[in-house]
Design a protein around this motif. Structure first.
Motif, PDB file in Angstrom:
ATOM      1  N   LYS A 305       0.817  -1.205   0.000  1.00 22.06           N
ATOM      2  CA  LYS A 305       0.000   0.000   0.000  1.00 22.06           C
ATOM      3  C   LYS A 305       0.858   1.265   0.000  1.00 22.06           C
ATOM      4  CE  LYS A 305      -4.332  -1.613   1.959  1.00 22.06           C
ATOM      5  NZ  LYS A 305      -5.443  -1.232   2.863  1.00 22.06           N
ATOM      6  N   PRO A 306       0.317   2.366  -0.533  1.00 19.53           N
ATOM      7  CA  PRO A 306       1.030   3.646  -0.458  1.00 19.53           C
ATOM      8  C   PRO A 306       1.027   4.163   0.978  1.00 19.53           C
ATOM      9  CG  PRO A 306      -1.164   3.953  -1.375  1.00 19.53           C
ATOM     10  CD  PRO A 306      -0.963   2.473  -1.254  1.00 19.53           C
ATOM     11  N   LEU A 307       1.896   5.121   1.267  1.00 16.26           N
ATOM     12  CA  LEU A 307       1.939   5.688   2.611  1.00 16.26           C
ATOM     13  C   LEU A 307       0.633   6.394   2.943  1.00 16.26           C
ATOM     14  CD1 LEU A 307       5.581   7.117   2.709  1.00 16.26           C
ATOM     15  CD2 LEU A 307       4.730   4.990   3.707  1.00 16.26           C
ATOM     16  N   ASP A 308       0.016   7.008   1.936  1.00 11.44           N
ATOM     17  CA  ASP A 308      -1.284   7.648   2.097  1.00 11.44           C
ATOM     18  C   ASP A 308      -2.359   6.648   1.689  1.00 11.44           C
ATOM     19  OD1 ASP A 308      -3.543   9.175   2.151  1.00 11.44           O
ATOM     20  OD2 ASP A 308      -2.920  10.593   0.596  1.00 11.44           O
ATOM     21  N   ASP A 309      -3.023   6.060   2.684  1.00 11.75           N
ATOM     22  CA  ASP A 309      -4.021   5.022   2.407  1.00 11.75           C
ATOM     23  C   ASP A 309      -5.445   5.570   2.477  1.00 11.75           C
ATOM     24  OD1 ASP A 309      -4.894   2.507   1.741  1.00 11.75           O
ATOM     25  OD2 ASP A 309      -4.840   1.725   3.791  1.00 11.75           O
ATOM     26  N   SER A 310      -5.581   6.863   2.204  1.00 15.34           N
ATOM     27  CA  SER A 310      -6.903   7.481   2.216  1.00 15.34           C
ATOM     28  C   SER A 310      -7.649   7.243   0.911  1.00 15.34           C
ATOM     29  CB  SER A 310      -6.773   8.986   2.443  1.00 15.34           C
ATOM     30  OG  SER A 310      -6.076   9.595   1.352  1.00 15.34           O
ATOM     31  N   GLY A 311      -6.933   6.753  -0.088  1.00 10.54           N
ATOM     32  CA  GLY A 311      -7.524   6.595  -1.414  1.00 10.54           C
ATOM     33  C   GLY A 311      -6.931   7.546  -2.415  1.00 10.54           C
ATOM     34  N   PHE A 312      -6.215   8.577  -1.919  1.00  8.78           N
ATOM     35  CA  PHE A 312      -5.590   9.555  -2.803  1.00  8.78           C
ATOM     36  C   PHE A 312      -4.096   9.292  -2.987  1.00  8.78           C
ATOM     37  CE2 PHE A 312      -9.393  11.724  -1.322  1.00  8.78           C
ATOM     38  CZ  PHE A 312      -9.865  12.292  -2.501  1.00  8.78           C
ATOM     39  N   GLY A 313      -3.545   8.318  -2.255  1.00  9.77           N
ATOM     40  CA  GLY A 313      -2.120   8.016  -2.377  1.00  9.77           C
ATOM     41  C   GLY A 313      -1.785   7.354  -3.704  1.00  9.77           C
ATOM     42  N   GLU A 314      -0.579   7.552  -4.138  1.00 12.45           N
ATOM     43  CA  GLU A 314      -0.131   6.968  -5.414  1.00 12.45           C
ATOM     44  C   GLU A 314       0.001   5.456  -5.291  1.00 12.45           C
ATOM     45  OE1 GLU A 314       3.810   7.042  -8.321  1.00 12.45           O
ATOM     46  OE2 GLU A 314       3.595   8.452  -6.673  1.00 12.45           O
TER      47      GLU A 314
END
Length: 369
Positions: A305-314
């Motif tokens: 998973k990307p570091l930003d797992d809000s749905g907006f991460g790359e």
């Protein structure tokens, strides 16, 4: 030695005959002579054991029949008797398979297992790979555990096993998501290359698309990863472990625990299903993760998973050798991802609006009545 044995046998025979003769002469009345004769007979019976004193000829002097003479040669190994094949398979397995149930890696992974919000993790029955040997390559380390992993997949559904853990050194593979993704790719590629049925799922051209899943020996496997590069508020946080981990969970484990089918819907207020409770537990502990509005999505996107797992991460395209995308291609991917998320949000808003309108109409009708 043979001559001695013959003389001894003659001596014992003569002693026996003499004892019997004396016994017969003296048996009419009880005397000390008759008593001594009886003792002599008993002793001679014990001593006269020809097999005991006669030397046996060597086996080479009287060879047995050759069991292999005129025996037909089998044309194929599969024609070897089943019991023979099972025996050597067991012997090889005992030699090749390490003690995965007591792997030292499980002690390290316990930090994650005991602290993650999954309600089944604390009681999960896990096997672990062999301890990582720094002098070997990552692929060589994985190869050492392939026999145990194949055994795990075969017996897991009968023993109710939940997962198999591989460790990746944190200094090399746990400092950022892209180096971590490269390590995960190499682990899964090595396992895929050893697939007993030859499917080799990691060689497929559609790894990053809908419809692909990781599998070994025909068994679908859910892959979860943890690494030090993830922050504390991330679902893949490693809870202070300096190393990274790849957890392979056969899909039958989810069925055994009755987790149920995947769904985009979650009852956040009053969780009812096992899946609802797990999602709520992660959110309550500030480690909530992105839940898509559909179950038709590439499963590979959630392995690293990307570091930003809000749905907006790359999206981390770990399955591509070499890591992250470059330049315009990366920007295009980001824009496409943002467009998809905006569509999801718009759909959600439309659903909420339609629900509100329907509720308003119901209230109006009730007031009119």
């Amino acid at each position: 030695m043979a001559l001695f044995g013959v003389k001894w046998s003659l001596f014992v025979d003569a002693s026996r005959l003499l004892s019997i003769s004396v016994f017969l002469i003296c048996s009419l009345t009880f005397t000390w002579y008759s008593f001594a004769a009886v003792i002599g007979v008993l002793v001679s019976l014990y001593l006269l054991d020809r097999e005991r004193y006669t030397p046996k000829p060597a086996a080479s002097e009287f060879p047995s029949k050759n069991p292999y003479k005129r025996k037909k040669k089998l044309k194929d190994e599969h024609l070897v008797p089943l019991d023979v094949r099972q025996k050597y398979a067991e012997d090889i397995a005992d030699f090749a398979v390490h003690d995965a149930e007591n792997s030292s890696i499980l002690s390290e992974f316990e930090l994650v297992q005991m602290n993650t919000e999954c309600i089944f993790s604390k009681k999960a029955v896990l096997w672990g790979a062999t301890e990582y040997e720094p002098s070997l390559t990552l692929e060589q380390n994985v190869h050492r555990s392939i026999p145990a992993l194949i055994k795990f997949i075969a017996v897991g559904k009968f023993l109710h096993l939940d997962g198999f853990v591989f460790k990746l050194p944190g200094e090399e593979f746990g400092q950022d998501v892209h180096s971590f993704g490269e390590g995960v790719r190499r682990v899964l590629k090595c396992i895929s290359d050893c697939d007993p049925i030859g499917f080799h799922c990691m060689n497929k051209s559609y790894v990053g698309q809908v419809g692909w899943s990781f599998e070994l020996n025909g068994e679908p496997i859910f892959v979860t990863t943890f690494a030090p590069c993830y922050p504390e508020n991330h679902s893949r946080f490693s809870f202070g472990s300096r190393n990274a981990f790849v957890l392979l969970q056969p899909m039958y484990s989810f069925a055994i625990h009755d987790i149920g089918d995947d769904t985009p819907h979650t009852n956040w207020e009053k969780p009812k299903t096992v899946r609802d409770k797990i999602r709520c537990a992660y959110r309550e502990n500030n480690r909530g993760y992105h839940i898509r509005k559909t179950i038709m999505y590439p499963t590979a996107h959630d392995i690293v998973k990307p570091l930003d797992d809000s749905g907006f991460g790359e999206i981390v395209e770990w399955w591509k050798a070499g890591g992250e995308l470059e330049g315009e291609e990366r920007e295009e991917k980001r824009e496409d991802q943002e467009d998809d998320l905006m569509e999801e949000l718009n759909l959600e808003e439309d659903e909420e609006s339609s629900e509100e309108e329907e509720s308003l109409r119901d209230r109006t009708k009730s007031q009119q009545n």
